[in-house]
Design a protein around this motif. Structure first.
Motif, PDB file in Angstrom:
ATOM      1  N   THR A  12       0.966  -1.236   0.001  1.00  0.00           N
ATOM      2  CA  THR A  12      -0.005  -0.055   0.076  1.00  0.00           C
ATOM      3  C   THR A  12       0.875   1.012   0.119  1.00  0.00           C
ATOM      4  O   THR A  12       1.714   1.316   0.902  1.00  0.00           O
ATOM      5  CB  THR A  12      -0.821  -0.225   1.304  1.00  0.00           C
ATOM      6  N   ARG A  13       0.879   2.045  -0.965  1.00  0.00           N
ATOM      7  CA  ARG A  13       1.798   3.249  -1.163  1.00  0.00           C
ATOM      8  C   ARG A  13       0.697   4.460  -0.752  1.00  0.00           C
ATOM      9  O   ARG A  13      -0.323   4.647  -1.354  1.00  0.00           O
ATOM     10  CB  ARG A  13       2.077   3.262  -2.692  1.00  0.00           C
ATOM     11  N   ASP A  14       1.278   4.867   0.486  1.00  0.00           N
ATOM     12  CA  ASP A  14       0.369   6.087   1.071  1.00  0.00           C
ATOM     13  C   ASP A  14       1.095   7.390   0.502  1.00  0.00           C
ATOM     14  O   ASP A  14       2.199   7.673   0.850  1.00  0.00           O
ATOM     15  CB  ASP A  14       0.318   5.901   2.222  1.00  0.00           C
ATOM     16  N   ALA A  15       0.503   8.005  -0.286  1.00  0.00           N
ATOM     17  CA  ALA A  15       0.995   9.573  -0.910  1.00  0.00           C
ATOM     18  C   ALA A  15       0.602  10.726   0.015  1.00  0.00           C
ATOM     19  O   ALA A  15       1.347  11.590  -0.244  1.00  0.00           O
ATOM     20  CB  ALA A  15       0.256   9.816  -2.271  1.00  0.00           C
ATOM     21  N   ARG A  16       0.053  10.269   1.097  1.00  0.00           N
ATOM     22  CA  ARG A  16      -0.166  11.422   2.173  1.00  0.00           C
ATOM     23  C   ARG A  16       1.032  12.076   2.639  1.00  0.00           C
ATOM     24  O   ARG A  16       0.896  13.563   3.025  1.00  0.00           O
ATOM     25  CB  ARG A  16      -1.091  11.195   3.097  1.00  0.00           C
ATOM     26  N   ARG A  55      -2.858   4.910  -1.884  1.00  0.00           N
ATOM     27  CA  ARG A  55      -3.819   5.682  -0.941  1.00  0.00           C
ATOM     28  C   ARG A  55      -3.614   7.218  -1.098  1.00  0.00           C
ATOM     29  O   ARG A  55      -2.401   7.312  -1.121  1.00  0.00           O
ATOM     30  CB  ARG A  55      -3.606   5.089   0.370  1.00  0.00           C
ATOM     31  N   TYR A  56      -4.462   7.901  -1.306  1.00  0.00           N
ATOM     32  CA  TYR A  56      -4.601   9.447  -1.474  1.00  0.00           C
ATOM     33  C   TYR A  56      -5.362   9.816  -0.490  1.00  0.00           C
ATOM     34  O   TYR A  56      -6.554   9.204  -0.164  1.00  0.00           O
ATOM     35  CB  TYR A  56      -4.826   9.881  -2.894  1.00  0.00           C
ATOM     36  N   GLY A  57      -5.013  11.117   0.169  1.00  0.00           N
ATOM     37  CA  GLY A  57      -5.868  11.788   1.049  1.00  0.00           C
ATOM     38  C   GLY A  57      -6.230  13.192   0.582  1.00  0.00           C
ATOM     39  O   GLY A  57      -4.974  13.923   0.224  1.00  0.00           O
ATOM     40  N   VAL A  58      -7.244  13.855   0.605  1.00  0.00           N
ATOM     41  CA  VAL A  58      -7.346  15.217   0.207  1.00  0.00           C
ATOM     42  C   VAL A  58      -8.141  15.843   1.263  1.00  0.00           C
ATOM     43  O   VAL A  58      -8.910  15.636   1.840  1.00  0.00           O
ATOM     44  CB  VAL A  58      -8.151  15.307  -1.044  1.00  0.00           C
ATOM     45  N   PRO A  59      -7.594  16.850   2.012  1.00  0.00           N
ATOM     46  CA  PRO A  59      -8.020  17.857   3.128  1.00  0.00           C
ATOM     47  C   PRO A  59      -9.383  18.514   2.504  1.00  0.00           C
ATOM     48  O   PRO A  59      -9.473  18.987   1.566  1.00  0.00           O
ATOM     49  CB  PRO A  59      -7.019  18.525   3.504  1.00  0.00           C
TER      50      PRO A  59
END
Length: 185
Positions: free
Chosen positions: A12-16, A179-183
């Motif tokens: 799992t590659r977490d880009a955050r 995995r990407y996260g957007v505030p």
């Protein structure tokens, strides 16, 4: 803190947070830092050459297709398992400002740190994730069948003034989750 998860069945590659911690523990880039943080052993086989970029990459870089660029071709491993192929294209003006980006060993923090030291810090990154069919060469390297679907990431880094300083094409072996996260402010 977000981090990669490396397991036998996949990554799992977490880009955050990946580009902010690229020198952690003396690592030579984000992949090495993340893999070590996950308790695994990273390795990269690197080839560096001066060449031209494929048409779509040259367009992203804003250079002519015949323009001289630095090409960093990497085979990236977790332990003995090849998990991705990553080809980075760096325009000549960046290589002139930060000559070590054309070396096999780019030092702690990797090319992104060398660019920053030369006044070409990446202020933003765009990553386009697509599905590609494995070429014969990719299939042989990654242990899949030719034509099998793989994830590919086209990473484009630019300075705060909008200069494109690198484009990297990552082709991921089987078992990856991105995995990407957007505030949501």
């Amino acid at each position: 803190m977000p981090s990669n998860i490396v397991e036998a069945e996949g990554i799992t590659r977490d880009a955050r947070s990946r580009y902010r911690q690229r020198a952690e523990g003396g690592a030579h880039g984000a992949f090495e830092a993340e893999t070590k943080r996950a308790g695994q052993t990273p390795r990269a086989d690197v080839e560096v050459e001066r060449s031209s970029a494929p048409g779509e990459i040259a367009a992203l870089l804003g250079v002519e297709t015949a323009a001289d660029v630095v090409v960093r071709k990497r085979r990236m491993y977790v332990g003995d398992r090849l998990v991705q192929l990553a080809d980075t294209y760096i325009p000549a003006f960046v290589a002139e400002a930060a000559p070590s980006v054309a070396e096999l060993d780019t030092g702690e923090g990797g090319i992104i740190s060398r660019m920053a030291e030369a006044g070409l810090a990446q202020a933003s990154v765009v990553e386009d994730v697509t599905q590609v069919r494995a070429s014969a060469e990719q299939a042989a390297a990654l242990g899949v069948n030719e034509g099998e679907s793989l994830l590919a990431i086209t990473h484009t880094g630019q300075t705060d003034s909008g200069k494109i300083v690198e484009v990297t094409q990552h082709v991921l072996g089987p078992g990856w989750t991105l995995r990407y996260g957007v505030p949501l402010d």
